[in-house]
Every structure is written in structure tokens, then in C-alpha cells.
Write a protein that holds these residues in place. Structure first.
Motif, PDB file in Angstrom:
ATOM      1  N   SER A   1       0.829  -1.219   0.000  1.00 50.90           N
ATOM      2  CA  SER A   1       0.000   0.000   0.000  1.00 50.90           C
ATOM      3  C   SER A   1       0.858   1.262   0.000  1.00 50.90           C
ATOM      4  O   SER A   1       0.474   2.275  -0.579  1.00 50.90           O
ATOM      5  CB  SER A   1      -1.044   0.033   1.120  1.00 50.90           C
TER       6      SER A   1
ATOM      7  N   GLU B   1       0.189   4.063  -2.708  1.00 54.03           N
ATOM      8  CA  GLU B   1      -0.055   5.449  -2.285  1.00 54.03           C
ATOM      9  C   GLU B   1       0.934   6.406  -2.941  1.00 54.03           C
ATOM     10  O   GLU B   1       0.618   7.553  -3.211  1.00 54.03           O
ATOM     11  CB  GLU B   1       0.048   5.579  -0.758  1.00 54.03           C
TER      12      GLU B   1
ATOM     13  N   ARG C   1      -5.496   6.395  -5.949  1.00 49.60           N
ATOM     14  CA  ARG C   1      -5.366   5.103  -5.296  1.00 49.60           C
ATOM     15  C   ARG C   1      -5.635   5.219  -3.805  1.00 49.60           C
ATOM     16  O   ARG C   1      -6.122   4.305  -3.163  1.00 49.60           O
ATOM     17  CB  ARG C   1      -3.934   4.557  -5.457  1.00 49.60           C
ATOM     18  N   LYS C   2      -5.268   6.342  -3.268  1.00 42.27           N
ATOM     19  CA  LYS C   2      -5.265   6.502  -1.813  1.00 42.27           C
ATOM     20  C   LYS C   2      -6.564   7.165  -1.346  1.00 42.27           C
ATOM     21  O   LYS C   2      -7.078   8.064  -2.006  1.00 42.27           O
ATOM     22  CB  LYS C   2      -4.077   7.393  -1.483  1.00 42.27           C
TER      23      LYS C   2
ATOM     24  N   GLY D   1      -3.662  -3.262   5.340  1.00 41.07           N
ATOM     25  CA  GLY D   1      -2.696  -2.424   4.618  1.00 41.07           C
ATOM     26  C   GLY D   1      -2.929  -0.945   4.828  1.00 41.07           C
ATOM     27  O   GLY D   1      -2.358  -0.120   4.123  1.00 41.07           O
TER      28      GLY D   1
ATOM     29  N   CYS E   1      -5.617   4.526   3.144  1.00 38.47           N
ATOM     30  CA  CYS E   1      -5.658   3.144   2.684  1.00 38.47           C
ATOM     31  C   CYS E   1      -5.764   3.137   1.176  1.00 38.47           C
ATOM     32  O   CYS E   1      -6.082   4.154   0.560  1.00 38.47           O
ATOM     33  CB  CYS E   1      -6.829   2.394   3.311  1.00 38.47           C
ATOM     34  N   THR E   2      -5.476   1.967   0.594  1.00 33.28           N
ATOM     35  CA  THR E   2      -5.655   1.828  -0.853  1.00 33.28           C
ATOM     36  C   THR E   2      -6.688   0.743  -1.123  1.00 33.28           C
ATOM     37  O   THR E   2      -6.937   0.393  -2.263  1.00 33.28           O
ATOM     38  CB  THR E   2      -4.323   1.451  -1.535  1.00 33.28           C
ATOM     39  N   ASP E   3      -7.258   0.189  -0.055  1.00 28.37           N
ATOM     40  CA  ASP E   3      -8.203  -0.919  -0.214  1.00 28.37           C
ATOM     41  C   ASP E   3      -9.113  -0.938   1.016  1.00 28.37           C
ATOM     42  O   ASP E   3      -8.735  -0.454   2.074  1.00 28.37           O
ATOM     43  CB  ASP E   3      -7.395  -2.229  -0.315  1.00 28.37           C
TER      44      ASP E   3
END
Lengths: 432, 422
Positions: free
Chosen positions: A363, A367, B33-34, B87, B105-107
Motif C-alpha cells: 500500500s 499510495e 489510489r489513496k 494495509g 488506505c488503498t483498499d
């Protein structure tokens, strides 16, 4: 995000990430040279002296007026140490076309100002102005001396200096006070011109403009770039093993109440054919993520510190640990950090810890794709390492790292030096 | 949720206020993504004395920050592991004005949001855990105490605010945190961690309605009473004392100078007040300001020099900090600049530059979410900044400087190198 890479001039490469995600564009130029004690301060001085004025905008006020007019665009001097390579240049960022109230694009102006700063400084008789050189020299000396003001940073810098004598890696990105003091404007001008001719150059852009536009703007901006014989023979010597069998211990005193512990390790045989994903997951698991072995044990279980973390330098093959502790807890902290590293070496790792470490790395990599500054640093490092994969690929690789991979990556790690910065007088024992 | 368009910024914001009083702000960012979520309470180091349902509470320096540390404990264990297993990385900070809990987070955004809202609204303080944290916070305090920049800043705050809460470090001292108990933390939590005193701010590629749905589901439905903050209204604009010095092992003198701005406005006008201050300081002290450039050239300032305005504890204040061989002379020159006029062309460029800084802020999820919370608590819409900025005139800025930058009201705290004094 579309990435391209091309050579604009002999030894001068442009990496472009085209994306319309951001409201700003980032453009950087770095000259690459060997990091050496004799020249590091001279090199470090160059960007800030050049930033004082150009032929067209001869002083900081004139430069500031141009940048303010470009919606507060910034062009900052940049001096970095990547392994044993010193990178010096400028990083510019500016509002991107779509977010500009006036429309249009600031890229041509930013590129041409970067080119001016790099190639057309304010000079007299062909020499950099003595008053600019002297002023920036004094500031460089102040900056080097000011390292002690940030106690944690200082402990890390001293650790590396003491741990790596005889290696260029011991040299700080800014060099030393002594070397800085001896710089004069005539020698600096000569050195600057020499660097322009022979340094490999990395140019990076991230923003909405197509690579052709960026390439043409930078080709124009750097059209006066002199190119001689390029020194491609720059790189980092990796020492696999520790200097002595037992870690060397260094203690220094400063008037502080909290002790700063800094530990340096050589990564050992893992650096022979480094598996970057495994190394990063190993570091995350040991001390680079939160939670990790170090935070769970040294901070949470034993309550010895507020911060404890590890960091990797994959270029040099070194890992460091930093923590702020009560001097009375020195032995306890040192012992526990060693035990946790041994656990990693032994593969004494739970699936849960492993999952956390893998995800922390992946991640972090994902990011990073949202941060232009981080992308710039990432790609500069990849380009220097000759690696072609991006953060997404590294994220995917991290997902596949196994406990055995981590244990293997850690198996050859050796503790090379311990540095402790502590208060001068005997501390009273902390109350329990 | 209400969707507000900002065509000039090329973005939209979703906003809602729940029946329990919670303010929600969501800035959707397709393609990123974030995701970042910040659950912020309007409670910081300045809020030491308050009354709740008729009962007055006086809390020690460092209570808000101590509480922040202990919120991460839950009956089943620490929440760090929960975030980390997805994550995500969660953290928090306590300032003079607010305590902010956040994750990126990305997920699994929604699961992380649930964890965030649950842990911040679940007080769980065991005596053992509270006791153990004292050592950890003790080391955090020691770190601040050894930091010359922090020492100069704290010296300045002490000069400005004396024995008031703003005169103490947000983290407290070893002595002030010595008596903090689970009960102290519980009282502060009950008073300030109620939805009506909080804001939930999100930026990222998320569905705004999901944020509202989760908040409605997990947080109390009713509006709890708000605490009444007891600030000292008569503190005035004069500093408690005007000069202080101390010696530390430091490479060169570090300074922090500050001045009080008086009561912090609330409501839509507050944005104008803050932007006027920002623009005025940029005109006088920014990296393109003649005063700064002259001091840089003389070697009286270097590029560590910075300034900031803060609004906390019902008041505003600004501070200027950096390194200088002669802080008193540097401050004198910086304040003299407040008296000289501002060139209109220069002013127009500074406005452009402030706009550029604002555009950057929109891409910085940390700054964006924290600014949305700040605006929410202050009663203004931070995304209107470009419109408000456009209306600020050179005369407004000059008037602001004449009103606030009175040399006699400035406090100056200096940390000098030990060797220089010996």
C-alpha cells in the motif's frame, strides 16, 4: 499514468509520467556525480548559488517576482545523496493547465526558467558572483552545523560517518564545514562548468503534458548544455560484511535528556543479487512498518520509547535502526532490538505479521502513485539502480514475498556499529 | 448528502450534517489510489477547563494528547493491528485546537472507516494501559524538550499566554501528566468526543453516500450536550512577558516571535480574516518580500525562516520562527516592513501565489481533510477561498498589518548556543 524515457542530449535522460490526476506539474533536473569528501561541499553549493540569480533575472527578488507571477510556482535547489552518488539540481512545481484560472500552461515558462538557472547564472567576467558564493557558503556552513539541532537526524548522520570510514558513503550530502570553508568563487565556477560538461543528467516530469511537449520544452531550455565526455562510471560500492566481527560502539555526549540510539547493519549476501521486494518486506516486518516487530516489542510491550523504526538503503546495502530512549534503558533497548532481528533471521514470524508487512509495502507503493514528489524520488532511484519496474509492480511483487524469502533476506545481516548520543551527566534512573 | 460544485476548482464536495450534529465532508477523487479519512474532534491542548451539564472540570496540561494515545486501545486489543491487516495506516495528532484521528488506505475503505469511527467513539481505558503509556509519552515529552526549535516555540507561547493553557506544551510535562488517570480521560472523552463536536472528512475515490451511511449506523443517533469551554476572555493583546532566552546545545540562535490577534472570528467572515492575515504575512515576510530578501542577503535570516497563523482556544495568534545570528535585529526589520506600503503589482502577484498554494492544497489529502474540518469548526467553507481572496484589497492587508503588527505587542523567545553564553 503513462511513462516514457528518452535521451535528450548525450547522457541527459528525460523520464515523463503523463497523468491528468494532479493540479500541479512537477519538473526536476539533477546532475549526477560521485559523492566524495573533496567535492561534496562544492557540489552542494552549486544549486543554491545558481538559485541566487540568472542573466535575465539577476537577483532573488527578480526570480521571486517571476515565480509569483506564475501562480506561486516554486523552484527549489536540491541536493541529495543516493548511495554514493550526489544528485544536485532543482525541483520545480507549478499549477497545471486545467487548474490555472487563466488557462494555458506554465510548463514552457517553468522549463525555460529551470534551463536559465542551470545554464545561465548571473556572472561577472564569466565567474559566479563572489557575493553570492560567499553568502551561500556561509549558509551551507550554518546548515551543516545545524545538523546537531535535530538530535535524531544527527545521531543517524554520525552513525554513518563513524560506521563507514574510508567509504564515500560516510560523506554527508552537504559535505563538511572544513571543505565548505575552502570553496572560492573561481574554483567553484570552474567546478560547475566541469560538472555541466561531464555529469549524467536526470530530468523528470509528472503532469498532464504529453512527453513530446515536455521533451521539446526541455530540449529548448537546455539547448546551451555543454556536453563533453560523460562520466558514466559513477556508482556505489557495496560492502557486504561488517568491518569488525563485533559491532563497533560509539558514544557521544550532547546536552540532551533523551538518548538517541542509532544502529547500523550491513545487509550481507542479500546484496549480491538484491531481491528488492523481499528486502522491503523484511524491513517493514522488522521495523519499517507500524506495527512491526520493533514497535510491538520495544515500544508497546516494554514501553521503552516513543519511536523506534528501521530504514533501508538498498543502494548501499545498509539498514539502520533509530530510537529515542531513556539513557538508563540503553542495554535493554539494544538487547531487545537484537533479539527481534534474530527472530526475523530465524524466520520466527507469524503469518499475521507477514500479512501486515506485505500489505504495508504494497500500500505504501500504491499510495506513492498519488504523490508527485514521491514519484520523482522513486524514479530517480530506479533510474540510478537501472531498474525498470514501477511502484505498482513492486507492490505486486511484495504480495508474493514468503516468510522464507524474508528470513533469507535477513540471514546475512550483520550489526556493524552502534551509536548512542546521550546527555553529559549521569541520568537518574527513571521512576517506575 | 448535499453536492456542492466548485467549477473554478474543477471539483465537487459532498456535505451533510447528521441529526446527532456530526458534520461530514467528502471530496471524491476519481482515479486516486489513496483514500484518507479524518475523524476530528474540536478539542485540543487549549481546552483545559470546561463545564459539562453544570459541572466544571479542570484538566492538566497534556490530557487531550494523553487521551489521543489511549484511544487506540479497544477491548479486543489495539486497533493498529486491525488497520495494518488491511494495509491501512492509522495515526492521530493533537494540536492546540483539535485532536485528529485518521487513516490512509488503498483498499477496503469502508471497513477502515468503520474501525475509525468505532475506536474513536469507544472509551476503553484500563489502569494498566494508562500507566504504561506514561513512559511512552514521557519519552515523547523528552524529545520535545531536547528540540531547540520546539523550545523556542514553547518559550514564545509562554511569553504570549503566560499561565493560560496555550502557554503549556500540548503534550504536557512529566509532572503534569503524572496524575492523569483513566477517569481523567473518560471525562474528557465524554465531554468532547460527541458527534456534534466532531467532523468526519474524507478525500479519495469513494462513494459519498457510503460515508454517511456508515456514520449513521455506527455513531449515536441523538445529539449529546456540548461542553462549555472556559477560556480567559480578559487576556488582552499584550503578551504576558515580552522577552525570554535560554541556552541549549545548538549550532546558532533559534528564535520564535509571536503576537496575539485577539478573538478568532467564527462564521463565513472568519475565512476572510484568515486569508487577509495569510496574504499580509506573505506580502511582508514571504520569500519574495523585500524585507525577507534584504535579511537573507545580510545573513540575518536563512531559508529556515517561516511564519504561521493559528486559531485555538478562542483566539488567533501568529508566530515567526527561524535561525538568526541576531534575532532582535531580524524581528525589528521584519516589523518595520509592516509600516511601509505595498506595491500594487507586487500585491497582485502575491494573490496569484496564494491561489497557487491553495490549488496545491487540494491535491494534498492531509491538508485538504484537515482544512475541511477546520472550516467546519470555524463555520466557513474553505473551498470558497479563491472567491474570498479575489475580494481582498491592498488596503485590507495594510490595515490588518497596522492593527496587529504592533512591535510592543510582540514576544520574542530565543534559544542561544551554550558556548556563546559561557
Amino acid at each position: 499514468m503513462h511513462r516514457t524515457r528518452r535521451e535528450l542530449f548525450p547522457g541527459a535522460y528525460l523520464t515523463c509520467l503523463q497523468t491528468d490526476k494532479f493540479r500541479t506539474g512537477l519538473l526536476s533536473v539533477h546532475l549526477l556525480t560521485r559523492l566524495e569528501a573533496g567535492t561534496a561541499s562544492q557540489n552542494a553549493l552549486i544549486p543554491s548559488v545558481l538559485r541566487r540569480g540568472t542573466v535575465k533575472s539577476p537577483d532573488m527578488a527578480a526570480l521571486a517576482a517571476r515565480l509569483d507571477g506564475m501562480y506561486g510556482a516554486r523552484i527549489e535547489p536540491s541536493v541529495r545523496k543516493l548511495g554514493e552518488i550526489q544528485c544536485l539540481g532543482f525541483v520545480a512545481d507549478f499549477v497545471d493547465g486545467a487548474a490555472l484560472p487563466s488557462g494555458g500552461s506554465l510548463l514552457p515558462e517553468a522549463a525555460s526558467l529551470l534551463g536559465e538557472l542551470l545554464l545561465a547564472p548571473n556572472t561577472r567576467g564569466g565567474l559566479l558572483l563572489p557575493q553570492y558564493v560567499e553568502g551561500e557558503k556561509q549558509k551551507l556552513i550554518d546548515d551543516i552545523r545545524a545538523r546537531m539541532n535535530d538530535r535524531a537526524e544527527y545521531a543517524q548522520t554520525r552513525l554513518i560517518e563513524l560506521m563507514c570510514p574510508g567509504e564515500d558513503y560516510a560523506v554527508d550530502a552537504l559535505g563538511s564545514v572544513q571543505a565548505a570553508q575552502s570553496v572560492g568563487y573561481v574554483t567553484l565556477t570552474k567546478h560547475y562548468r566541469n560538472l555541466l560538461g561531464c555529469s549524467p543528467i536526470e530530468i523528470f516530469y509528472c503532469g498532464s503534458e504529453p512527453p513530446e511537449t515536455v521533451a521539446s520544452a526541455m530540449t529548448d531550455a537546455l539547448s546551451a548544455l555543454p556536453r563533453g565526455e560523460i562520466d558514466f562510471d559513477i556508482g556505489t560500492d557495496i560492502r557486504l560484511n561488517t568491518v569488525d566481527e563485533e559491532p563497533r560502539i560509539f558514544t557521544e555526549e550532547l546536552d540532551v535528556s533523551q538518548g538517541k540510539l542509532a544502529i547500523g547493519y550491513r545487509l550481507g549476501q542479500a546484496m549480491e543479487e538484491p531481491d528488492m521486494a523481499a528486502l522491503r518486506v523484511m524491513d517493514a516486518l522488522f521495523g519499517g512498518a507500524y506495527p512491526c516487530k520493533l514497535s510491538v516489542n520495544v515500544r508497546e510491550r516494554m514501553g521503552l520509547c516513543y519511536y523506534v523504526f528501521s530504514e533501508l538503503d538498498v543502494m548501499k546495502g545498509i539498514m539502520t535502526v533509530a530510537s529515542g530512549i531513556d539513557p538508563a534503558d540503553y542495554e535493554k533497548a539494544l538487547g531487545e532490538i537484537g533479539r527481534q532481528l534474530q527472530a526475523v533471521r530465524d524466520g520466527d514470524i507469524t503469518e499475521e505479521e507477514m500479512g501486515i508487512a506485505r500489505l504495508a509495502v504494497s500500500s505504501r507503493m500504491l499510495e506513492l502513485t498519488d504523490d508527485q514528489g514521491a514519484l520523482e524520488k522513486f524514479w530517480l532511484a530506479q533510474n540510478l539502480l537501472g531498474l525498470d519496474y514501477g511502484p505498482e509492480e513492486l507492490a505486486a511483487l511484495a504480495e508474493d514475498v514468503t516468510i522464507q524469502d524474508v528470513a533469507d533476506a535477513a540471514s546475512g545481516i550483520g550489526c556493524d556499529a552502534v551509536y548512542f548520543l546521550r546527555g553529559g551527566e549521569e541520568e537518574e534512573d527513571a521512576e517506575d | 448528502m448535499q453536492r456542492i460544485e466548485y467549477p473554478a476548482l474543477g471539483m465537487a464536495l459532498y456535505r451533510a450534517q447528521l441529526p446527532n450534529g456530526l458534520s461530514i465532508y467528502v471530496a471524491p477523487r476519481p482515479g486516486w489510489r489513496k483514500c484518507r479519512a479524518a475523524f476530528v474532534t474540536n478539542y485540543g491542548g487549549a481546552d483545559r477547563r470546561f463545564s459539562l451539564e453544570g459541572q466544571t472540570c479542570q484538566t492538566p496540561a497534556g490530557a487531550a494528547h494523553y487521551l489521543e494515545h489511549k484511544m487506540f486501545d479497544m477491548p479486543g486489543g489495539g486497533v493498529d493491528d486491525v488497520f495494518a491487516a488491511r494495509g491501512a495506516s492509522a495515526n492521530a495528532y493533537t494540536s492546540e485546537a483539535v485532536t485528529s484521528y485518521h487513516f490512509t488506505c488503498t483498499d477496503k475503505f469502508e471497513e477502515n472507516l468503520r474501525t475509525l469511527l468505532s475506536f474513536v467513539s469507544t472509551p476503553y481505558f484500563t489502569p494498566e494501559a494508562v500507566e504504561k503509556e506514561r513512559g511512552i509519552i514521557g519519552q515523547e515529552i523528552a524529545e520535545f524538550e531536547d528540540d531547540p526549535g520546539a523550545a523556542a516555540y514553547m518559550g514564545c507561547m509562554k511569553l504570549l499566554f503566560g499561565d493560560g493553557p496555550l502557554g503549556d506544551m500540548v503534550v504536557g510535562t512529566a509532572a503534569s501528566i503524572a496524575d492523569i488517570t483513566p477517569e481523567t480521560l473518560a471525562v474528557c472523552h465524554r465531554a468532547f468526543y460527541v458527534p456534534a463536536n466532531m467532523a468526519l472528512c474524507v478525500a479519495g475515490d469513494v462513494e459519498p453516500e457510503a460515508v454517511e451511511r456508515v456514520a449513521l449506523e455506527l455513531l449515536p443517533g441523538e445529539k449529546a450536550p456540548l461542553p462549555e469551554r472556559c477560556y480567559d476572555p480578559d487576556a488582552g493583546l499584550e503578551p504576558a512577558q515580552s522577552r525570554a532566552e535560554r541556552a541549549m546545545e545548538v549550532s546558532a540562535p533559534q528564535f520564535c516571535a509571536g503576537v496575539k490577534l485577539g478573538p478568532a472570528q467564527e462564521g463565513p467572515e472568519a475565512l476572510g480574516q484568515r486569508l487577509t492575515a495569510e496574504l499580509a504575512m506573505r506580502c511582508m515576510w514571504g520569500k519574495s518580500a523585500p524585507a525577507y530578501l534584504a535579511l537573507y542577503d545580510k545573513g540575518l535570516l536563512n531559508d529556515t525562516f517561516r511564519w504561521e497563523s493559528t486559531y485555538a482556544g478562542g483566539v488567533g495568534y501568529i508566530y515567526l520562527e527561524g535561525e538568526s545570528p541576531d534575532p532582535e535585529a531580524a524581528l525589528g526589520a521584519l516589523l518595520a516592513a509592516a509600516d511601509s506600503g505595498i506595491d500594487p503589482k507586487f500585491f497582485a502577484r502575491q494573490k496569484r501565489a496564494v491561489y497557487g498554494g491553495f490549488a496545491r492544497m487540494l491535491d494534498d489529502f492531509w491538508e485538504l481533510t484537515e482544512s475541511l474540518a477546520d472550516g467546519g469548526f470555524g463555520g466557513f467553507d474553505v473551498l470558497k477561498a479563491p472567491d474570498v481572496l479575489e475580494k481582498i484589497t491592498c488596503a485590507d492587508v495594510t490595515a490588518w498589518a497596522r492593527e496587529h503588527l504592533i512591535p510592543a505587542r510582540f514576544a520574542l523567545s530565543v534559544v542561544r548556543p551554550k558556548k556563546e553564553q559561557e
